[in-house]
Design a protein around this motif. Structure first.
Motif, PDB file in Angstrom:
ATOM      1  N   CYS A   1       0.834  -1.207   0.000  1.00 30.97           N
ATOM      2  CA  CYS A   1       0.000   0.000   0.000  1.00 30.97           C
ATOM      3  C   CYS A   1       0.870   1.259   0.000  1.00 30.97           C
ATOM      4  CB  CYS A   1      -0.916  -0.010   1.221  1.00 30.97           C
ATOM      5  SG  CYS A   1      -1.981   1.435   1.343  1.00 30.97           S
ATOM      6  N   ASN A   2       1.961   1.219   0.724  1.00 27.79           N
ATOM      7  CA  ASN A   2       2.881   2.361   0.750  1.00 27.79           C
ATOM      8  C   ASN A   2       3.756   2.421  -0.505  1.00 27.79           C
ATOM      9  OD1 ASN A   2       1.972   3.252   3.230  1.00 27.79           O
ATOM     10  ND2 ASN A   2       3.603   2.291   4.401  1.00 27.79           N
ATOM     11  N   LEU A   3       4.167   1.245  -0.989  1.00 29.84           N
ATOM     12  CA  LEU A   3       5.080   1.201  -2.134  1.00 29.84           C
ATOM     13  C   LEU A   3       4.441   1.669  -3.439  1.00 29.84           C
ATOM     14  CD1 LEU A   3       6.982  -2.154  -1.461  1.00 29.84           C
ATOM     15  CD2 LEU A   3       7.958   0.131  -1.413  1.00 29.84           C
ATOM     16  N   VAL A   4       3.121   1.486  -3.559  1.00 28.65           N
ATOM     17  CA  VAL A   4       2.470   1.854  -4.832  1.00 28.65           C
ATOM     18  C   VAL A   4       2.484   3.359  -5.086  1.00 28.65           C
ATOM     19  CG1 VAL A   4       0.976  -0.181  -4.971  1.00 28.65           C
ATOM     20  CG2 VAL A   4       0.176   1.858  -3.758  1.00 28.65           C
ATOM     21  N   ALA A   5       2.883   4.136  -4.123  1.00 27.17           N
ATOM     22  CA  ALA A   5       3.026   5.583  -4.351  1.00 27.17           C
ATOM     23  C   ALA A   5       4.227   5.866  -5.254  1.00 27.17           C
ATOM     24  CB  ALA A   5       3.192   6.304  -3.021  1.00 27.17           C
ATOM     25  N   ASN A   6       5.105   4.864  -5.436  1.00 27.63           N
ATOM     26  CA  ASN A   6       6.283   5.011  -6.272  1.00 27.63           C
ATOM     27  C   ASN A   6       5.931   4.764  -7.744  1.00 27.63           C
ATOM     28  OD1 ASN A   6       8.779   3.465  -7.624  1.00 27.63           O
ATOM     29  ND2 ASN A   6       9.547   4.981  -6.173  1.00 27.63           N
ATOM     30  N   LYS A   7       6.440   5.616  -8.614  1.00 26.83           N
ATOM     31  CA  LYS A   7       6.087   5.540 -10.039  1.00 26.83           C
ATOM     32  C   LYS A   7       6.527   4.220 -10.681  1.00 26.83           C
ATOM     33  CE  LYS A   7       5.986   8.427 -14.149  1.00 26.83           C
ATOM     34  NZ  LYS A   7       6.476   9.659 -14.811  1.00 26.83           N
ATOM     35  N   GLU A   8       7.702   3.729 -10.310  1.00 27.95           N
ATOM     36  CA  GLU A   8       8.206   2.477 -10.893  1.00 27.95           C
ATOM     37  C   GLU A   8       7.298   1.304 -10.535  1.00 27.95           C
ATOM     38  OE1 GLU A   8      12.152  -0.396 -10.740  1.00 27.95           O
ATOM     39  OE2 GLU A   8      12.371   1.705 -10.116  1.00 27.95           O
ATOM     40  N   VAL A   9       6.786   1.293  -9.307  1.00 24.18           N
ATOM     41  CA  VAL A   9       5.860   0.228  -8.893  1.00 24.18           C
ATOM     42  C   VAL A   9       4.558   0.340  -9.685  1.00 24.18           C
ATOM     43  CG1 VAL A   9       4.571  -0.743  -6.951  1.00 24.18           C
ATOM     44  CG2 VAL A   9       6.864   0.142  -6.594  1.00 24.18           C
ATOM     45  N   GLN A  10       4.077   1.563  -9.872  1.00 26.61           N
ATOM     46  CA  GLN A  10       2.844   1.766 -10.645  1.00 26.61           C
ATOM     47  C   GLN A  10       3.006   1.233 -12.066  1.00 26.61           C
ATOM     48  OE1 GLN A  10       2.154   5.988 -10.395  1.00 26.61           O
ATOM     49  NE2 GLN A  10       1.954   5.952  -8.154  1.00 26.61           N
ATOM     50  N   GLU A  11       4.164   1.486 -12.661  1.00 30.04           N
ATOM     51  CA  GLU A  11       4.413   1.017 -14.031  1.00 30.04           C
ATOM     52  C   GLU A  11       4.424  -0.507 -14.107  1.00 30.04           C
ATOM     53  OE1 GLU A  11       8.012   3.038 -14.989  1.00 30.04           O
ATOM     54  OE2 GLU A  11       7.005   4.949 -15.410  1.00 30.04           O
ATOM     55  N   ARG A  12       4.883  -1.147 -13.032  1.00 30.27           N
ATOM     56  CA  ARG A  12       4.853  -2.619 -13.011  1.00 30.27           C
ATOM     57  C   ARG A  12       3.424  -3.131 -12.974  1.00 30.27           C
ATOM     58  NH1 ARG A  12       9.967  -5.003  -9.545  1.00 30.27           N
ATOM     59  NH2 ARG A  12      11.492  -3.439 -10.158  1.00 30.27           N
ATOM     60  N   PHE A  13       2.527  -2.412 -12.313  1.00 32.99           N
ATOM     61  CA  PHE A  13       1.113  -2.791 -12.286  1.00 32.99           C
ATOM     62  C   PHE A  13       0.468  -2.565 -13.656  1.00 32.99           C
ATOM     63  CE2 PHE A  13       1.545  -2.887  -7.728  1.00 32.99           C
ATOM     64  CZ  PHE A  13       0.516  -3.708  -7.284  1.00 32.99           C
ATOM     65  N   VAL A  14       0.913  -1.507 -14.345  1.00 27.79           N
ATOM     66  CA  VAL A  14       0.351  -1.183 -15.670  1.00 27.79           C
ATOM     67  C   VAL A  14       0.805  -2.199 -16.709  1.00 27.79           C
ATOM     68  CG1 VAL A  14       0.384   0.517 -17.542  1.00 27.79           C
ATOM     69  CG2 VAL A  14       0.139   1.274 -15.172  1.00 27.79           C
ATOM     70  N   ALA A  15       2.033  -2.711 -16.590  1.00 26.02           N
ATOM     71  CA  ALA A  15       2.616  -3.620 -17.586  1.00 26.02           C
ATOM     72  C   ALA A  15       1.733  -4.843 -17.809  1.00 26.02           C
ATOM     73  CB  ALA A  15       4.003  -4.056 -17.135  1.00 26.02           C
ATOM     74  N   ASP A  16       1.737  -5.312 -19.041  1.00 22.61           N
ATOM     75  CA  ASP A  16       0.943  -6.502 -19.401  1.00 22.61           C
ATOM     76  C   ASP A  16       1.629  -7.771 -18.897  1.00 22.61           C
ATOM     77  OD1 ASP A  16      -0.940  -4.955 -20.732  1.00 22.61           O
ATOM     78  OD2 ASP A  16       0.223  -4.976 -22.599  1.00 22.61           O
ATOM     79  N   GLY A  17       0.836  -8.826 -18.782  1.00 21.47           N
ATOM     80  CA  GLY A  17       1.384 -10.140 -18.475  1.00 21.47           C
ATOM     81  C   GLY A  17       1.651 -10.395 -17.013  1.00 21.47           C
ATOM     82  N   ASN A  18       0.954  -9.689 -16.102  1.00 21.80           N
ATOM     83  CA  ASN A  18       1.114  -9.997 -14.680  1.00 21.80           C
ATOM     84  C   ASN A  18      -0.229  -9.870 -13.970  1.00 21.80           C
ATOM     85  OD1 ASN A  18       0.910  -7.314 -13.015  1.00 21.80           O
ATOM     86  ND2 ASN A  18       2.176  -6.784 -14.798  1.00 21.80           N
ATOM     87  N   ASP A  19      -0.333 -10.525 -12.811  1.00 20.90           N
ATOM     88  CA  ASP A  19      -1.593 -10.547 -12.051  1.00 20.90           C
ATOM     89  C   ASP A  19      -1.537  -9.662 -10.808  1.00 20.90           C
ATOM     90  OD1 ASP A  19      -2.890 -12.315 -13.760  1.00 20.90           O
ATOM     91  OD2 ASP A  19      -2.007 -14.062 -12.783  1.00 20.90           O
ATOM     92  N   ARG A  20      -0.646  -8.680 -10.809  1.00 21.56           N
ATOM     93  CA  ARG A  20      -0.503  -7.839  -9.615  1.00 21.56           C
ATOM     94  C   ARG A  20      -1.810  -7.128  -9.265  1.00 21.56           C
ATOM     95  NH1 ARG A  20       4.687  -6.878 -12.061  1.00 21.56           N
ATOM     96  NH2 ARG A  20       6.339  -7.684 -10.710  1.00 21.56           N
ATOM     97  N   LEU A  21      -2.428  -6.509 -10.269  1.00 24.71           N
ATOM     98  CA  LEU A  21      -3.663  -5.756 -10.011  1.00 24.71           C
ATOM     99  C   LEU A  21      -4.788  -6.696  -9.580  1.00 24.71           C
ATOM    100  CD1 LEU A  21      -4.907  -2.934 -10.081  1.00 24.71           C
ATOM    101  CD2 LEU A  21      -5.663  -3.390 -12.414  1.00 24.71           C
ATOM    102  N   LYS A  22      -4.845  -7.856 -10.207  1.00 30.36           N
ATOM    103  CA  LYS A  22      -5.876  -8.844  -9.849  1.00 30.36           C
ATOM    104  C   LYS A  22      -5.744  -9.246  -8.385  1.00 30.36           C
ATOM    105  CE  LYS A  22      -7.593 -13.447 -11.108  1.00 30.36           C
ATOM    106  NZ  LYS A  22      -7.421 -14.607 -12.022  1.00 30.36           N
ATOM    107  N   LEU A  23      -4.510  -9.464  -7.929  1.00 31.62           N
ATOM    108  CA  LEU A  23      -4.279  -9.858  -6.535  1.00 31.62           C
ATOM    109  C   LEU A  23      -4.785  -8.777  -5.577  1.00 31.62           C
ATOM    110  CD1 LEU A  23      -2.993 -11.588  -4.282  1.00 31.62           C
ATOM    111  CD2 LEU A  23      -0.814 -10.449  -4.755  1.00 31.62           C
ATOM    112  N   VAL A  24      -4.483  -7.514  -5.888  1.00 24.08           N
ATOM    113  CA  VAL A  24      -4.901  -6.420  -5.010  1.00 24.08           C
ATOM    114  C   VAL A  24      -6.424  -6.318  -4.977  1.00 24.08           C
ATOM    115  CG1 VAL A  24      -4.817  -3.913  -4.652  1.00 24.08           C
ATOM    116  CG2 VAL A  24      -2.750  -5.139  -5.304  1.00 24.08           C
ATOM    117  N   VAL A  25      -7.055  -6.465  -6.143  1.00 23.07           N
ATOM    118  CA  VAL A  25      -8.532  -6.388  -6.203  1.00 23.07           C
ATOM    119  C   VAL A  25      -9.154  -7.515  -5.373  1.00 23.07           C
ATOM    120  CG1 VAL A  25     -10.557  -6.540  -7.714  1.00 23.07           C
ATOM    121  CG2 VAL A  25      -8.555  -5.240  -8.451  1.00 23.07           C
TER     122      VAL A  25
END
Length: 932
Positions: free
Chosen positions: A786-810
């Motif tokens: 929750c704290n790390l997602v304030a970082n732009k590089e982490v946000q870009e990893r969530f935006v990138a295709d081919g991963n389930d990061r956003l699904k896990l958070v939802v």
């Protein structure tokens, strides 16, 4: 009155932290007037000096810092504050001197090094630009005239000396001195016999030699190695150390290890550095056995050999320097370890000389590459020791036994072989029964060192224990008594518990420990004997009654802490061992109940937990140690040289720190006394177990402390890697959990810290723990994310295709665990606010997204509900089509229901977000106001 003083001091600290320096000064001033304790007075003066620095009252700051220094000359904070004040007052030379002392005490401190560089540059600029006498040659000449004139004012001489040292460190200045007959003039300064001038001259020469092979070689030849060794031999620690530093600088240049910045004609000037290096080595070896060399000088010669002879990298096949020393100087080193301080013919020694010689023996042995080389080493030792054994001359034989004892403290395997020489063990046991006290003294020490190996201990148990008991009971010589006691303790605790110890002590461990504590506190006894008392306590504190009594004996604790500051490997290890025993921070094996019953049935001894080893007693001991200032003592121990602070000692210290950090209420005390800073090197270097323990202690501090206070400045970034090292499946759950809490705390402080955590590749590990079945681990990992997602590089990893990061958070937003929901919803709110792409992506990762979002918006927990509504607002703002999709669902009814609620201060932030959602939908034209 003491409580009032502490309260005033704490008040002053709080005012200082709140930047109310005037009130802080008032509190400290009141405390100074009431206080009678010298140590506390120094702290109060240096704290008030800090206030005056902030108020820009530099003369008062310098005065207060000086008062603190008068009480404690090595008070590093007071020295640094005085340096800062003097710099502001324009007294650069005096400021430089204080900063130099700080850098000597803490050579790794970057602030001190930077201050020295800055002051040096300022003084250099002043020297270059100022001065009534024109021309560089005349300026250098003027400095020497002031220094060599006995009638010059003291302040002028000090200023000239400091200017000369600074000039020597700069390449242009060093060359200026060198070209203007400076070396000859520096030699004149040394010949004055004035300690201050000698130091200034030697330090200037060191600066001139640094990084310049040709100049270093020329200076070596001009001064002569015999003269340099003679200066190093004087009975003045500061001069001896400075000359040692000069010789090290010259050696570095000859070995090509200095900053080689100057080439040109240099290589043609330096013809044969190997010859010079061999001459230096031979002279150092000669110093070891010369009666004209002081104990300090002998120590420095041993230190130089320790540093320069063994290979630094064992991959380097050239060990010729070690072979040369073994062939030409091994017997000389053995002669040093064979010295007996109590005998009239003993060479001048310090407390550390013989231990340093044993370390050198060990390093040389480890540097050998093959069995023939090791056999040659052993044969030289055996022949030399045999030549000393003479039944007709007991004094010579004593030296032989002392040599074996010294080797046992160095290369132990070799020492074990020497014990196997015919008659050596028997001679050691026989000497214990001698009527001469000196015989008993040497024999007891040798027996103690020999008993480290259990195979040898068996021989001693059957032959020497009775003698040791008799010696302890009958002798009136305190030196023998304490050594006999340690010998009994060492043998008695061979099983690793207090059971064997009690058997040997015949149930009187408390009585023995009381005697040990008296010896530790008795400053009139020589340091070596007090050292043995400390070692005795390391064994005796295995007994629960002993450690409980020990922590209540304030003078004994303080005596042990003071002894821990001495440069002695054995003392440091013994102090650390005692503290491990007192805090019960050693590893214990869990007893299987079935096996216990079986042992009892077969009438075997089953060790039972002593009542005073139970948690309540351990907690009380920890509190008592904290009150006595154990953290400051440990922090001081951590600063010891690597030759003294072994990896085993580091592990023991780390264990103690972890025990001290167990109670969250005590962690502030640990930080305040320097524990946070001391733990960082322990987490980076040492045994694997030691690094894990230190990292865990750091995690405990990081989990609940303000990082800006616990790890000020750049230090906080050094803590990140140790915390991440605990995010490992091989570590236990508590270590994982507290490391995650620490990283959560850090990641909430700044984006720079978040970037550091990401660069250390912690993100995959944190994500893995978000899948954990363990509720607390999953919760801690989600909060960290929750704290790390304030970082732009982490946000870009969530935006990138081919991963389930956003699904896990939802999906985590739909968990039943409220704490996980709060963290996951917070992360999702930040992500959808920062990246519009994630708003549409959220609706695609899982079919449950809408149901989860609706549940969030209707949640009973206001934090969860607010975050759910913020996510909804972000989705609506991101895209009109997405907003239309949401309006066509039950979410519109939910938003309408919440927005119609009456204003309520407690829930207003929630109601306002719901109203903002509807307003945005109206702006899109998706819904109309009721009035229409």
């Amino acid at each position: 009155q003491m409580e009032d003083l502490i309260q005033l001091k704490e008040e002053g600290n709080k005012y200082f932290q709140a930047s109310d320096y005037e009130k802080a000064v008032q509190s400290y001033t009141q405390a100074i007037k009431l206080n009678k304790d010298k140590a506390l007075q120094a702290v109060l003066y240096r704290n008030r000096a800090a206030c005056f620095l902030k108020k820009e009252e530099y003369a008062k700051a310098a005065s207060d810092a000086s008062r603190a220094i008068d009480i404690n000359g090595s008070d590093i904070k007071a020295l640094y504050r005085r340096s800062q004040a003097l710099e502001k007052l324009g007294k650069l030379d005096q400021a430089f001197k204080d900063a130099q002392k700080c850098a000597t005490i803490e050579p790794r401190n970057k602030n001190f090094q930077e201050t020295l560089r800055r002051l040096g540059a300022n003084i250099q600029e002043k020297v270059n630009s100022g001065g009534a006498v024109p021309g560089s040659q005349t300026r250098v000449q003027k400095m020497f005239e002031i220094l060599l004139d006995e009638n010059s004012e003291k302040e002028k001489r000090e200023k000239a000396a400091n200017n000369l040292i600074v000039l020597g460190r700069e390449e242009a200045g060093a060359e200026r001195i060198f070209q203007n007959n400076g070396v000859s003039l520096l030699l004149q300064l040394i010949e004055t016999k004035n300690a201050e001038l000698i130091l200034a001259a030697v330090r200037t020469l060191s600066g001139m030699c640094t990084g310049h092979k040709a100049r270093a070689t020329a200076i070596l030849h001009y001064l002569g190695i015999d003269n340099i060794c003679m200066w190093m031999s004087v009975n003045n620690e500061e001069i001896s150390l400075a000359v040692c530093s000069l010789l090290q600088t010259i050696s570095d240049c000859l070995l090509g290890q200095g900053k080689e910045e100057h080439h040109g004609k240099e290589e043609s000037v330096v013809l044969d550095t190997k010859k010079d290096l061999r001459i230096i080595t031979m002279r150092l070896l000669d110093m070891l056995v010369s009666k004209n060399v002081s104990g300090q000088g002998r120590d420095q010669a041993l230190n130089l050999l320790n540093k320069n002879i063994p290979r630094k990298d064992l991959k380097d096949h050239d060990n010729s320097r070690a072979i040369f020393v073994i062939d030409n100087g091994l017997k000389k080193i053995l002669k040093v370890v064979g010295q007996i301080p109590e005998m009239p013919d003993c060479l001048p020694l310090t407390e550390n000389t013989q231990l340093t010689a044993s370390v050198l023996l060990n390093k040389l042995y480890d540097d050998l590459r093959c069995d023939p080389e090791r056999d040659n080493y052993r044969v030289i030792c055996e022949e030399y020791i045999k030549s000393k054994i003479d039944p007709q001359n007991m004094d010579k034989t004593l030296h032989a036994i002392q040599m074996v004892s010294g080797v046992l403290q160095g290369p132990f395997d070799l020492g074990n072989k020497l014990l196997g020489m015919k008659g050596v063990m028997e001679m050691m046991v026989a000497l214990c029964g001698s009527e001469r006290e000196i015989d008993q003294l040497v024999a007891v020490e040798a027996l103690i060192h020999a008993s480290t190996k259990l195979s040898r201990a068996t021989f001693i148990i059957s032959n020497g224990v009775t003698l040791l008991k008799e010696m302890y009971k009958k002798t009136k010589n305190e030196k023998i008594k304490i050594r006999a006691l340690v010998g009994l303790c060492k043998l008695g605790s061979a099983g690793g518990t207090d059971y064997g110890l009690r058997q040997f002590a015949e149930g009187s461990t408390e009585k023995l420990a009381k005697q040990c504590r008296k010896w530790m506190c008795n400053t009139s006894i020589d340091a070596r004997t007090r050292k043995w008392a400390v070692e005795g306590m390391a064994y005796l504190t295995l007994d629960a009654d002993v450690k409980d009594d020990f922590v209540e004996d304030e003078p004994a604790l303080q005596a042990m802490f003071e002894l821990a500051k001495t440069s002695d490997k054995t003392i440091l290890y013994s102090v650390a061992s005692s503290l491990v025993n007192c805090t019960n921070s050693y590893d214990t094996k869990e007893l299987v109940p079935e096996l216990v019953q079986l042992a009892k049935f077969s009438k075997q001894h089953v060790p039972e937990e002593h009542p005073k080893d139970k948690k309540d007693f351990v907690v009380k001991r920890v509190k008592r140690l904290l009150k006595a200032g154990v953290v400051s003592a440990l922090a001081c121990m951590v600063k010891a040289d690597s030759a003294i602070l072994t990896d085993q000692s580091k592990e023991l210290i780390a264990r103690v720190f972890l025990a001290l950090c167990e109670d969250p209420k005590d962690r502030g005390t640990v930080v305040a006394q320097g524990g946070g800073k001391a733990l960082i090197p322990l987490a980076v270097e040492g045994t694997e177990v030691g690094k894990i323990k230190a990292s865990h202690a750091l995690a405990k501090i990081a989990a609940i402390s303000n990082p800006d206070i616990a790890f000020p400045g750049e230090r906080v970034y050094e803590v990140v890697r140790p915390l991440i090292s605990l995010l490992n499946t091989e570590r236990d759950g508590l270590q994982n959990y507290e490391a995650l809490l620490g990283l959560t705390n850090f990641s909430g402080r700044s984006d720079k810290l978040r970037t550091k955590i990401i660069k250390e590749r912690a993100l995959p590990d944190i994500e893995n723990y978000m899948f954990e079945n363990h509720d607390q681990l999953r919760q801690a990992a989600t909060e960290c994310m929750c704290n790390l997602v304030a970082n732009k590089e982490v946000q870009e990893r969530f935006v990138a295709d081919g991963n389930d990061r956003l699904k896990l958070v939802v999906l985590l937003c739909g968990e039943d665990d409220e704490k996980v929901q709060v963290a996951a919803a917070g992360a999702l709110a930040v992500l959808t606010a920062a990246q519009k792409k994630l708003c549409s992506k959220m609706t695609e990762v899982t079919t449950q997204w809408l149901e989860i979002l609706q549940r969030l918006c209707l949640h009973d927990n206001m934090k969860v509900q607010h975050r759910g509504l913020v996510i909804t607002f972000n989705l609506i703002c991101a895209d009109k089509e997405l907003a239309k999709k949401l309006v066509e669902t039950e979410l519109l009814e939910i938003l309408t229901y919440i927005s119609k609620k009456e204003d309520d201060p407690r829930k207003q932030h929630i109601i306002n977000v719901a109203r903002d959602c509807l307003t945005k939908c109206m702006d899109y034209g998706l819904i109309k106001p009721l009035s229409q």
